[in-house]
Design a protein around this motif. Structure first.
Motif, PDB file in Angstrom:
ATOM      1  N   VAL A  80      -1.126  36.624  69.485  1.00  0.00           N
ATOM      2  CA  VAL A  80       0.445  36.996  69.068  1.00  0.00           C
ATOM      3  C   VAL A  80       0.750  38.151  69.912  1.00  0.00           C
ATOM      4  O   VAL A  80       0.089  39.229  69.676  1.00  0.00           O
ATOM      5  CB  VAL A  80       0.715  36.836  67.715  1.00  0.00           C
ATOM      6  N   THR A  84       5.248  36.011  72.574  1.00  0.00           N
ATOM      7  CA  THR A  84       4.958  34.661  71.901  1.00  0.00           C
ATOM      8  C   THR A  84       5.989  34.073  71.345  1.00  0.00           C
ATOM      9  O   THR A  84       6.330  32.854  71.452  1.00  0.00           O
ATOM     10  CB  THR A  84       3.689  35.061  70.896  1.00  0.00           C
ATOM     11  N   ARG A  85       6.850  34.631  70.605  1.00  0.00           N
ATOM     12  CA  ARG A  85       7.871  33.944  69.864  1.00  0.00           C
ATOM     13  C   ARG A  85       8.987  33.321  70.790  1.00  0.00           C
ATOM     14  O   ARG A  85       9.794  32.616  70.520  1.00  0.00           O
ATOM     15  CB  ARG A  85       8.606  34.831  68.865  1.00  0.00           C
ATOM     16  N   SER A 124       6.274  38.775  60.982  1.00  0.00           N
ATOM     17  CA  SER A 124       6.909  37.495  61.312  1.00  0.00           C
ATOM     18  C   SER A 124       7.917  37.492  62.480  1.00  0.00           C
ATOM     19  O   SER A 124       8.209  36.153  62.790  1.00  0.00           O
ATOM     20  CB  SER A 124       7.603  36.943  59.948  1.00  0.00           C
ATOM     21  N   ASP A 125       8.444  38.545  62.731  1.00  0.00           N
ATOM     22  CA  ASP A 125       9.354  38.536  63.670  1.00  0.00           C
ATOM     23  C   ASP A 125       8.677  38.334  65.052  1.00  0.00           C
ATOM     24  O   ASP A 125       9.186  38.042  66.002  1.00  0.00           O
ATOM     25  CB  ASP A 125      10.051  40.261  64.080  1.00  0.00           C
ATOM     26  N   TYR A 126       7.187  38.462  65.173  1.00  0.00           N
ATOM     27  CA  TYR A 126       6.517  38.078  66.152  1.00  0.00           C
ATOM     28  C   TYR A 126       6.119  36.337  66.384  1.00  0.00           C
ATOM     29  O   TYR A 126       5.658  36.030  67.399  1.00  0.00           O
ATOM     30  CB  TYR A 126       5.190  38.918  66.339  1.00  0.00           C
ATOM     31  N   TRP A 127       6.252  35.751  65.263  1.00  0.00           N
ATOM     32  CA  TRP A 127       6.206  34.518  65.254  1.00  0.00           C
ATOM     33  C   TRP A 127       6.894  33.625  65.887  1.00  0.00           C
ATOM     34  O   TRP A 127       8.192  33.464  65.928  1.00  0.00           O
ATOM     35  CB  TRP A 127       6.015  33.908  63.808  1.00  0.00           C
ATOM     36  N   PRO A 128       6.157  32.537  66.655  1.00  0.00           N
ATOM     37  CA  PRO A 128       7.112  31.353  67.429  1.00  0.00           C
ATOM     38  C   PRO A 128       7.592  30.523  66.254  1.00  0.00           C
ATOM     39  O   PRO A 128       7.091  30.564  64.852  1.00  0.00           O
ATOM     40  CB  PRO A 128       6.221  30.464  68.166  1.00  0.00           C
ATOM     41  N   LYS A 129       8.746  29.831  66.441  1.00  0.00           N
ATOM     42  CA  LYS A 129       9.311  29.312  65.120  1.00  0.00           C
ATOM     43  C   LYS A 129       8.417  28.011  64.755  1.00  0.00           C
ATOM     44  O   LYS A 129       8.351  27.976  63.572  1.00  0.00           O
ATOM     45  CB  LYS A 129      10.751  28.259  65.828  1.00  0.00           C
TER      46      LYS A 129
END
Length: 183
Positions: A80, A84-85, A124-129
């Motif tokens: 990540v 990534t997101r 969580s701001d870095y997570w892909p949907k």
């Protein structure tokens, strides 16, 4: 039935194979750690277990190759990073397949975070949907760690299709990070 002993590594390539411009540099670092004979870091690379395909291959050929690699994997390391997101192509597909089809845990290794991860929801701001949705609905079993050798080695060895993290926001304790010398 597939022999599931590999680790599948997913990362956002950012449309390039130039290491300095994408998270492929972290994948290459993992391969280098594995290649050193004087090191404790070991990983059976799922990408080495199937024939390689070129970036110019048909989408269906690429998808089939990725699925074969995932089918032979015991876990997935998701690197990540900053971008990534924003991936709307391969990373979401790999996450969907890993969680929904092959039922393997994800080890989210944050290249953007150097310290202990004790509250993964703050990243969580870095997570892909695709990852955020599966954490929210409880289908993804995720271990969250900084991209560092000791936590990566431990998580790869410990979390498999036969030993999943209990939920999507799992993390190591402060004592474990102290043992590794990570502040």
């Amino acid at each position: 039935m597939a022999y599931r002993n590999g680790t599948y590594v997913a990362f956002h390539a950012n449309g390039t194979n130039v290491p300095i411009n994408s998270d492929i540099k972290y994948y290459n670092l993992m391969k280098a750690w594995t290649g050193k004979s004087d090191d404790d870091f070991t990983m059976v690379n799922s990408h080495d277990k199937a024939a390689s395909v070129r970036d110019s291959s048909k989408r269906s050929t690429l998808m089939a190759s990725l699925q074969l690699r995932l089918r032979n994997s015991k876990n997935m390391v998701l690197i990540v990073g900053e971008t990534t997101r924003f991936d709307t192509d391969w990373v979401p597909f790999e996450i969907q397949q890993a969680v929904d089809v092959y039922k393997i845990p994800i080890i989210a290794a944050y290249s953007v975070w150097e310290r202990r991860i004790l509250s993964p929801e703050y990243l969580s701001d870095y997570w892909p949907k695709a990852l955020a949705d599966r954490i929210a609905n409880g289908t993804a079993k995720v271990m969250h760690i900084p991209f560092k050798k000791a936590p990566l080695a431990d998580a790869i060895d410990q979390y498999t299709h036969n030993n999943m993290p209990p939920h999507g926001l799992w993390f190591y304790s402060e004592a474990t990070y102290k043992m590794w010398g990570i502040d």
